[in-house]
Design an enzyme around this catalytic site. Structure first.
Site, PDB file in Angstrom:
ATOM      1  N   HIS A 274     -25.365  -5.196   9.315  1.00  0.00           N
ATOM      2  CA  HIS A 274     -24.327  -4.514   8.540  1.00  0.00           C
ATOM      3  C   HIS A 274     -24.836  -4.192   7.142  1.00  0.00           C
ATOM      4  O   HIS A 274     -25.274  -5.076   6.403  1.00  0.00           O
ATOM      5  CB  HIS A 274     -23.070  -5.388   8.465  1.00  0.00           C
ATOM      6  CG  HIS A 274     -22.392  -5.501   9.789  1.00  0.00           C
ATOM      7  ND1 HIS A 274     -21.819  -6.655  10.259  1.00  0.00           N
ATOM      8  CD2 HIS A 274     -22.218  -4.564  10.762  1.00  0.00           C
ATOM      9  CE1 HIS A 274     -21.301  -6.429  11.456  1.00  0.00           C
ATOM     10  NE2 HIS A 274     -21.533  -5.175  11.791  1.00  0.00           N
TER      11      HIS A 274
ATOM     12  N   GLU B  55     -24.308  -6.134   3.795  1.00  0.00           N
ATOM     13  CA  GLU B  55     -24.538  -7.580   3.794  1.00  0.00           C
ATOM     14  C   GLU B  55     -25.962  -7.877   3.308  1.00  0.00           C
ATOM     15  O   GLU B  55     -26.792  -8.474   4.003  1.00  0.00           O
ATOM     16  CB  GLU B  55     -24.216  -8.129   5.184  1.00  0.00           C
ATOM     17  CG  GLU B  55     -22.747  -7.837   5.530  1.00  0.00           C
ATOM     18  CD  GLU B  55     -22.334  -8.152   6.966  1.00  0.00           C
ATOM     19  OE1 GLU B  55     -23.141  -8.746   7.712  1.00  0.00           O
ATOM     20  OE2 GLU B  55     -21.194  -7.805   7.338  1.00  0.00           O
TER      21      GLU B  55
ATOM     22  N   HIS C 259     -25.311 -12.712   8.876  1.00  0.00           N
ATOM     23  CA  HIS C 259     -24.317 -11.798   8.311  1.00  0.00           C
ATOM     24  C   HIS C 259     -23.762 -12.418   7.039  1.00  0.00           C
ATOM     25  O   HIS C 259     -24.034 -13.564   6.713  1.00  0.00           O
ATOM     26  CB  HIS C 259     -23.159 -11.587   9.299  1.00  0.00           C
ATOM     27  CG  HIS C 259     -23.511 -10.779  10.491  1.00  0.00           C
ATOM     28  ND1 HIS C 259     -23.072  -9.499  10.688  1.00  0.00           N
ATOM     29  CD2 HIS C 259     -24.293 -11.075  11.566  1.00  0.00           C
ATOM     30  CE1 HIS C 259     -23.550  -9.031  11.819  1.00  0.00           C
ATOM     31  NE2 HIS C 259     -24.308  -9.964  12.384  1.00  0.00           N
TER      32      HIS C 259
ATOM     33  N   GLU D 164     -22.359 -16.495   9.209  1.00  0.00           N
ATOM     34  CA  GLU D 164     -21.741 -15.717   8.138  1.00  0.00           C
ATOM     35  C   GLU D 164     -22.013 -16.489   6.856  1.00  0.00           C
ATOM     36  O   GLU D 164     -21.491 -17.576   6.654  1.00  0.00           O
ATOM     37  CB  GLU D 164     -20.231 -15.580   8.365  1.00  0.00           C
ATOM     38  CG  GLU D 164     -19.856 -14.791   9.619  1.00  0.00           C
ATOM     39  CD  GLU D 164     -19.907 -13.277   9.447  1.00  0.00           C
ATOM     40  OE1 GLU D 164     -20.204 -12.821   8.320  1.00  0.00           O
ATOM     41  OE2 GLU D 164     -19.649 -12.569  10.430  1.00  0.00           O
TER      42      GLU D 164
END
Ligand code: 0X9
Ligand code: CA
Ligand code: ZN
Length: 455
Positions: free
Chosen positions: A194, A197, A329, A402
């Site tokens: 992404h 990120e 991420h 994450e």
């Protein structure tokens, strides 16, 4: 999913209007307007300069269950944070309207930095003030090349393919005797699916730096490089990353930069494009305008094709050499494991032992970095995510991390560069744990003899 609404302002016509208008006003501004990508919605700003309309983050109060969050995600927004009775989303104007139609109230959160940045079309190609220590694609490549030159016996670089816009996608191999393909368990670390990120690229660079420089002095790292083959793909989405920073103001861009077929829209969500249960389960969008657009077909994104092909290339003698993986991420500080396409803990392709192994290793890694461990569908359903593919198709124990921060208030997708050392080294222990267990993940549940005997 969401029908196109008449309120959406289409890019093409407004951009032409903007160009004409600015031609009449001043020549330099006209040049800038022509530089703006044609497919983009634009909006006038306070200074009268025409800029691409950027999505915003909103707090949405109400959704409290995975099912409610999955229904919310079906509007095409990305869900960036989940809390007991609220979420934070990224949405453009049309998507925000769709969420309001579900009956939710939206509270807009502050935009990322760069409000005083140069007008759109100016090519700065670098991070703004406060972010200078983040590496652009070019800077990351330079740093990697310097490390390869310094540690040629430990680190080697391959170009495994190119992005939609033609940037090289790299795979770095770290191992003792790196030029030989030895019969050692392999572990894969991937980053930056992404675009916004950016901290995840720093995570990959940290691992490259740490594993090379500590080899020979740190016992655990030395042992791992002596007995494993570590693969690092530091940037899966270089085009999106460059686009996110190119105007001088962060664009909150998520997807790659591939135009959707028969559409003005640009970008596929790479983490909805992998070829396992692609588009199966309302965990992605078929609307090219959406944040979670899955692409026209499974693995349609060149970046996904490149990494899929690379992973396939590690099948040797019929056996996938890669045993474990982490895809990095941001943000929310989570350790996630498959499946994302279903709420079920077990089922076809996921035995109780598989699940227990995932959960045991995942919880232990989370205890080391202070993240929250859970099955990824606890957040919301996702289909076509990389970890589902790596496990479902290749039987790799694949996790999604994450990273920092835990909330938008601490910087969301754009924390200042001062956090980079702390928030990358924070995952050192978890990464070592995964490497150490990779020769037989089922040892985590005491079933080494049953699953790993001999081979
Ligand atoms: O939605 C995503 O792709 C991930 N969150 S992010 O904010 N980085 O976009 C979460 C993916 C969770 N699902 C799986 N890992 N399968
Ligand atoms: Ca080796
Ligand atoms: Zn992400």
């Amino acid at each position: 999913m969401r029908p196109h609404t008449p309120t959406r302002i289409r890019g093409g016509r407004t951009t032409v209007l903007a160009a004409l208008l600015s031609l009449a006003l001043a020549a330099p501004i006209a040049a800038q307007a022509q530089d703006a990508p044609p497919a983009e919605r634009t909006a006038a700003t306070r200074d009268g300069v025409q800029r691409a309309e950027l999505p915003h983050q909103y707090e949405v109060k109400g959704p409290a269950t995975p099912a409610a969050r999955t229904a919310l995600a079906a509007t095409g927004v990305s869900i960036d944070e989940t809390h007991a009775h609220a979420v934070v989303i990224t949405a453009d104007r049309a998507q925000a309207t769709a969420v309001r139609r579900l009956g939710y109230g939206l509270r807009r959160l502050p935009d990322p930095p760069g409000a005083s940045a140069p007008p759109s079309g100016t090519r700065v190609k670098d991070f703004p003030a406060g972010y200078a220590k983040y590496h652009t694609y070019e800077e990351a490549t330079q740093q990697i090349d310097a490390l390869v030159a310094k540690y040629p016996d430990l680190l080697s670089k391959q170009t495994i393919g190119t992005s939609h816009e033609g940037r090289d996608i790299l795979a770095l191999k770290l191992s003792k005797n790196v030029t030989k393909d030895e019969a050692e368990p392999e572990v894969l670390f991937t980053a930056h699916q992404h675009a916004r990120e950016h901290l995840t690229v720093e995570m990959a660079l940290y691992l490259l730096d740490e594993f090379t420089s500590a080899y020979g002095s740190d016992d655990r790292i030395t042992k791992m490089l002596d007995s494993r083959e570590i693969w690092i793909v530091p940037d899966l989405n270089p085009d999106g990353g460059a686009y996110d920073i190119a105007s001088g103001a962060f664009r909150s861009w998520r997807k790659n930069r591939q135009p959707a077929p028969d559409s003005q829209e640009v970008g596929t969500d790479l983490n909805r494009n992998w070829d396992f249960k692609w588009g199966c389960c309302d965990g992605s969008s078929d609307d090219p305008a959406d944040e979670t657009y899955r692409g026209p077909s499974a693995a349609s994104a060149p970046e996904v094709q490149v990494v899929s092909k690379f992973v396939h290339s590690r099948i040797i003698g019929g056996k996938q050499q890669i045993k474990a993986a982490i895809d990095f991420h941001t943000y929310s500080e989570l350790v996630l494991w498959p499946f994302g396409f279903t709420y079920d803990e077990t089922g076809p392709g996921m035995t109780q032992d598989d699940h227990d192994t995932f959960a045991t290793i995942g919880k232990k890694m989370a205890a080391s970095n202070g993240y929250t461990p859970e099955q990824s569908s606890e957040l919301y359903v996702t289909d076509g995510a990389i970890d589902d593919w790596l496990w479902g198709d290749q039987k790799v124990f694949a996790y999604t991390f994450e990273m920092y921060p835990s909330s938008a208030g601490s910087g969301g997708f754009y924390p200042k560069d001062t956090v980079i050392p702390k928030e990358t080294s924070r995952n050192r222990e978890a990464v070592l744990q995964l490497l150490e267990t990779a020769d037989c993940p089922y040892r985590a549940i005491g079933k080494e003899a049953q699953y790993c005997d001999g081979s």
